[in-house]
Design an enzyme around this catalytic site. Structure first.
Site, PDB file in Angstrom:
ATOM      1  N   LYS A 269       0.827  -1.197   0.000  1.00  0.00           N
ATOM      2  CA  LYS A 269       0.000   0.000   0.000  1.00  0.00           C
ATOM      3  C   LYS A 269       0.869   1.258   0.000  1.00  0.00           C
ATOM      4  O   LYS A 269       2.036   1.216   0.412  1.00  0.00           O
ATOM      5  CB  LYS A 269      -0.880   0.028   1.259  1.00  0.00           C
ATOM      6  N   ARG A 343     -10.466 -11.515   1.818  1.00  0.00           N
ATOM      7  CA  ARG A 343     -11.321 -12.573   1.255  1.00  0.00           C
ATOM      8  C   ARG A 343     -10.618 -13.919   1.273  1.00  0.00           C
ATOM      9  O   ARG A 343     -11.264 -14.965   1.325  1.00  0.00           O
ATOM     10  CB  ARG A 343     -11.738 -12.185  -0.167  1.00  0.00           C
TER      11      ARG A 343
END
Length: 485
Positions: A269, A343
């Site tokens: 990130k 996920r």
């Protein structure tokens, strides 16, 4: 803090014994049945332009003649709805918390008081008075406010007391969730979450099991293991069970994303605001908070909390874009972006949840920035393949003022997850990112009544008010309580 009822009529509020009286006024005029001393001073303030019946407006009065409470705060609550009442209470507590009052009497004038108002008083006051201290010794001193008495009639007393008890349970759950999520990543590790769950078990009679890496390997959770393999922090797979219902009753299962720090992994990130990725375990925090709230409420329901917990770090052992892993379900996944890791840990937890033969499964995750773009910080994104489950969750959100909005799960969105090298990729394109993330999870729920809550926009706030919100503990608690009925 202590919350209780106090029986009195609107006309007798002047005689109520307290350090402060928080008078919440509904409507656009001074209520006709209000205590004469309070009505007189309030009318004078309105005529002088010092108070308006505008939602959230406040007026502070000191030593009012004929009023036993030394301090009076009047707060406007528009139509007297629970939402308006919450806003008025927040404003009133904001005025009082910097003063010397300890005991506060709260009264609603101009509208009918309900159990929902009582619950709102507790949750709103608790939120307004919360101060994070775990790693900040210089935090301001706690407000002196120690007790709140909600004024009601004798006929209302039982219902109002029940509302206060529900509010206290939810407020305790929200505080636990905030305390966990606000802690920095070097404090709130997967081990910390596991120990918090164990302490909940000791305090509230929950059965808690913590699976280690070898246990997870034996179960074949290749997707969860893949995310955890880049970190030196040991993973934990936490299972906590509250058994308040009949032994034969199918449980509700809550699955919370427990990424205690998310760098994005190899797909790292940007540095700006990466500190806020300590909040990426907000789903796990909400599961712990809901377990506590439900246990305190002594709900006659069976509830299972599942938390896959690990860090997502870049290292020589971290997963790489292009890697293919095998989930517990046997389906293979091509890792196209290592920052779509939530996920990957949730899918194995959803497969694990099948063993409980649940009545319903709800997963909760700070999953996608796309959901923040879609809904901002007001409503959580709700995805479900079951209309009844979705309706029940939406209703729980409305009742608790912890709102959600149902999002689509059309089959066409599934095409974005196609892979040439595995059963699916872990991401689609940017368009509809929150939906394709939910579609990924849906592939692991064929045997379940399932819903997914994307709380990326609601689990914490940025800027000057930076910190965890404790959402969606109120929504989840009300949903679970509704299933007990």
């Amino acid at each position: 803090m202590d919350f209780k009822t106090q029986v009195a009529a609107a006309a007798g509020l002047g005689a109520v014994a307290a350090d402060a009286l928080l008078l919440v006024v509904a409507g656009s005029a001074v209520p006709g049945d209000l205590d004469k001393s309070l009505a007189g001073v309030l009318t004078a303030a309105v005529n002088a332009g010092d108070f308006a019946f505008k939602s959230g407006s406040t007026l502070y009065l000191h030593r009012v003649d004929g009023v036993k409470a030394g301090r009076v705060v009047v707060a406007a609550a528009a139509d007297g709805s629970v939402k308006a009442f919450r806003k008025a209470v927040a404003a009133g507590v904001g005025v009082l918390k910097s003063g010397g009052a300890r005991r506060v009497a709260v009264a609603l004038a101009g509208a009918e008081l309900t159990a929902d108002h009582a619950e709102a008083l507790v949750t709103c006051a608790s939120e307004a008075l919360y101060v994070y201290r775990a790693t900040k010794p210089s935090a301001p001193a706690a407000a002196k406010l120690a007790s709140f008495a909600l004024v009601c009639s004798k006929e209302q007393n039982a219902a109002i007391a029940a509302g206060l008890r529900t509010g206290e349970a939810i407020a305790a759950g929200v505080e636990l969730a905030r305390e966990c999520a606000n802690r920095p990543g070097n404090h709130c590790t997967p081990t910390y979450l596991a120990n918090t769950a164990r302490q909940l078990g000791k305090d509230h009679g929950l059965k808690v099991e913590v699976l280690e890496r070898k246990d997870v390997e034996k179960l074949g959770m290749g997707s969860f293991l893949a995310v955890a393999q880049g970190s030196a922090e040991p993973l934990k797979f936490i299972v906590a069970r509250y058994n308040g219902g009949a032994k034969t009753a199918a449980p509700v299962v809550l699955v919370g994303k427990g990424i205690t720090f998310d760098t994005g992994g190899i797909s790292i990130k940007p540095a700006a605001e990466m500190d806020e990725m300590k909040f990426d375990m907000g789903g796990a925090a909400s599961v712990l908070g809901t377990l506590k709230a439900v246990a305190l409420a002594k709900a006659r329901v069976n509830l299972v909390g599942i938390i896959p917990a690990c860090e997502n770090m870049p290292s020589g052992t971290a997963i790489k874009p292009g890697d293919v892993v095998t989930s517990m379900s046997g389906q293979t996944i091509e890792i196209l972006n290592t920052d779509a890791e939530g996920r990957l840990i949730l899918c194995d937890a959803l497969t694990y949840a099948e063993r409980f033969k649940p009545a319903a499964v709800v997963d909760i995750a700070t999953l996608t920035g796309a959901c923040v773009i879609a809904l901002g910080g007001v409503r959580s994104g709700l995805f479900s393949s079951d209309d009844t489950l979705a309706a029940d969750l939406l209703a729980a959100g409305e009742k608790s003022a912890d709102l959600a909005w149902r999002m689509p799960l059309d089959e066409e969105y599934d095409d974005a997850l196609k892979s040439s090298f595995a059963d699916m990729g872990n991401v689609g394109g940017r368009a509809g990112g929150a939906i394709t993330a939910a579609k990924f999870l849906q592939r692991f729920t064929a045997k379940l009544r399932w819903a997914h809550l994307d709380i990326a926009g609601t689990a914490w706030k940025s800027g000057a008010a930076k910190g965890a919100t404790g959402r969606p503990v109120p929504l989840l608690t009300h949903y679970v309580l509704s299933q007990a009925k």
